[in-house]
Design an enzyme around this catalytic site. Structure first.
Site, mmCIF file in Angstrom:
data_model
loop_
_atom_site.group_PDB
_atom_site.id
_atom_site.type_symbol
_atom_site.label_atom_id
_atom_site.label_comp_id
_atom_site.label_asym_id
_atom_site.label_seq_id
_atom_site.Cartn_x
_atom_site.Cartn_y
_atom_site.Cartn_z
ATOM 1 N N HIS A 37 73.031 75.997 80.410
ATOM 2 C CA HIS A 37 74.127 75.774 81.817
ATOM 3 C C HIS A 37 73.866 74.614 82.193
ATOM 4 O O HIS A 37 74.982 73.751 82.296
ATOM 5 C CB HIS A 37 74.372 76.526 82.658
ATOM 6 C CG HIS A 37 73.872 78.356 81.672
ATOM 7 N ND1 HIS A 37 73.813 79.074 81.813
ATOM 8 C CD2 HIS A 37 75.244 78.436 81.164
ATOM 9 C CE1 HIS A 37 73.770 80.362 81.772
ATOM 10 N NE2 HIS A 37 75.128 79.843 81.100
ATOM 11 N N GLN A 61 85.759 90.454 77.463
ATOM 12 C CA GLN A 61 84.375 89.848 75.731
ATOM 13 C C GLN A 61 83.724 90.679 75.634
ATOM 14 O O GLN A 61 82.655 90.700 74.620
ATOM 15 C CB GLN A 61 83.856 88.409 75.902
ATOM 16 C CG GLN A 61 83.425 88.611 76.749
ATOM 17 C CD GLN A 61 83.436 86.322 76.926
ATOM 18 O OE1 GLN A 61 83.664 85.750 78.059
ATOM 19 N NE2 GLN A 61 81.852 86.622 76.585
ATOM 20 N N GLN A 148 75.241 74.970 71.599
ATOM 21 C CA GLN A 148 75.081 76.003 70.674
ATOM 22 C C GLN A 148 74.610 76.563 70.348
ATOM 23 O O GLN A 148 75.027 77.283 69.220
ATOM 24 C CB GLN A 148 74.255 74.293 69.485
ATOM 25 C CG GLN A 148 73.925 74.499 68.397
ATOM 26 C CD GLN A 148 74.761 74.476 66.797
ATOM 27 O OE1 GLN A 148 76.424 74.306 67.881
ATOM 28 N NE2 GLN A 148 74.795 75.121 65.834
ATOM 29 N N SER A 185 69.276 82.165 78.077
ATOM 30 C CA SER A 185 69.659 83.378 77.836
ATOM 31 C C SER A 185 70.257 83.541 79.272
ATOM 32 O O SER A 185 69.179 83.992 79.643
ATOM 33 C CB SER A 185 70.222 84.562 76.965
ATOM 34 O OG SER A 185 70.723 85.351 76.672
HETATM 35 O O1 PAF Z 1 79.054 81.479 76.056
HETATM 36 C C1 PAF Z 1 80.009 81.874 77.641
HETATM 37 O O2 PAF Z 1 79.247 82.095 79.045
HETATM 38 C C2 PAF Z 1 81.269 82.629 78.254
HETATM 39 O O3 PAF Z 1 81.536 83.250 76.319
HETATM 40 C C3 PAF Z 1 82.577 81.813 78.075
HETATM 41 C C4 PAF Z 1 82.517 80.375 77.350
HETATM 42 C C5 PAF Z 1 81.743 81.765 79.155
HETATM 43 C C6 PAF Z 1 84.370 82.567 78.083
HETATM 44 O O4 PAF Z 1 83.676 83.544 79.018
#
Ligand code: PAF
Length: 281
Positions: A37, A61, A148, A185
């Site tokens: 990040h 999601q 990516q 991750s």
């Molecule tokens: O990649 C992520 O962390 C999530 O899928 C995102 C793009 C912030 C959407 O919730």
């Protein structure tokens, strides 16, 4: 740095920045930040004047039996990391702010949202595109940064932006790996010591396929076979998929004549990890 929790305030803050002539860069995240990040934030810093990050664990999601409730949340720690990286705005809304009762509208990229992770996580990409579209509407960024590592997510978001004429540029940053190769991750924190070792199978499988590709093999079936074979000797890892696809359409390719994405997903216990590598002739 400001931490903002409401849509109205976030929109006002980003519009104020843009009214000053600033180019606004957005880094959407679900928090539990790691170096991957932070690499997005650094890219955003380099390519925009004002950087906003969003921290929102997006319920839409996650599937019903997935890790939404246990997903790591630490706004204080994340805010400190982002402040150190020079982020000006953090948007950290509550679920009720983003999804008020009665919200029934979805954004779906048909024909792509059921590919790769979308096949084993039905509804996942619909949740991603819906929340990303909402974040773009709220923050109105000039440019947005994605990793990516979620290659399917990147392809699907690019397609959404193109098809819906969204006025935002999408920038994609390379995968950041641990020294031994494991892709970073937030879910790596779920792994116990044994699982952490076994998790390297994902990267190893991609590396094997890449080695064979570099030796001249273009047949996807053979590349997939050598990649999936890595999982035979690792009973602790359950392969979900190992596919070779077109990086834009996510459709399988039979032979790698143009750049193609080798993508893998696997479970270690209940933890699901993904990784990918670009095979470029
Ligand atoms: O990649 C992520 O962390 C999530 O899928 C995102 C793009 C912030 C959407 O919730």
């Amino acid at each position: 740095m400001r931490v903002i929790h409401t849509i109205g305030e976030m929109r006002a803050a980003s519009r104020a920045a843009k009214a000053r002539g600033a180019r606004l860069g957005l880094v959407p995240t679900m928090g539990a930040l790691h170096e991957g990040h932070l690499s997005l934030v650094r890219a955003a810093r380099a390519r925009s004047d004002v950087v906003a990050a969003t921290i929102f664990v997006n319920p839409t999601q996650f599937g019903p039996s997935e890790d939404f409730s246990k997903y790591p949340r630490n706004l204080q720690n994340d805010s400190a990391l982002l402040e150190r990286e020079g982020v000006e705005l953090i948007f950290a809304p509550a679920v009720e702010e983003m999804y008020p009762a009665g919200a029934i509208t979805w954004v779906t990229v048909e024909g792509m949202s059921d590919r790769l992770c979308g096949a084993s996580r039905p509804g996942h990409f619909r949740g991603v595109t819906t929340v990303v579209a909402k974040l773009f509407n709220i923050a109105e960024p000039d440019v947005a940064f994605f990793g990516q590592k979620d290659a399917a997510q990147v392809a699907i978001i690019r397609r959404m932006v193109r098809d819906l004429n969204m006025p935002v540029q999408i920038e994609v940053c390379p995968i950041v790996r641990e020294p031994d190769g494991l892709a970073m991750s937030s879910r790596n924190s779920y792994l116990n010591a044994g699982e952490r070792t076994a998790a390297l199978t994902l990267f190893r499988s991609l590396t094997r396929a890449e080695e064979l590709f570099k030796s001249g093999e273009k047949d996807s079936a053979k590349l997939i076979a050598v990649g999936t074979k890595e999982f035979d000797s690792e009973p602790a890892v359950r392969l979900d998929y190992f596919e070779i696809v077109d990086p834009d359409s996510l459709q399988p390719v039979l032979a790698v004549e143009r750049p193609a994405l080798a993508a893998v997903a696997a479970y270690l216990g209940k933890t699901r990890l993904i990784d990918n590598i670009l095979l470029a002739p």
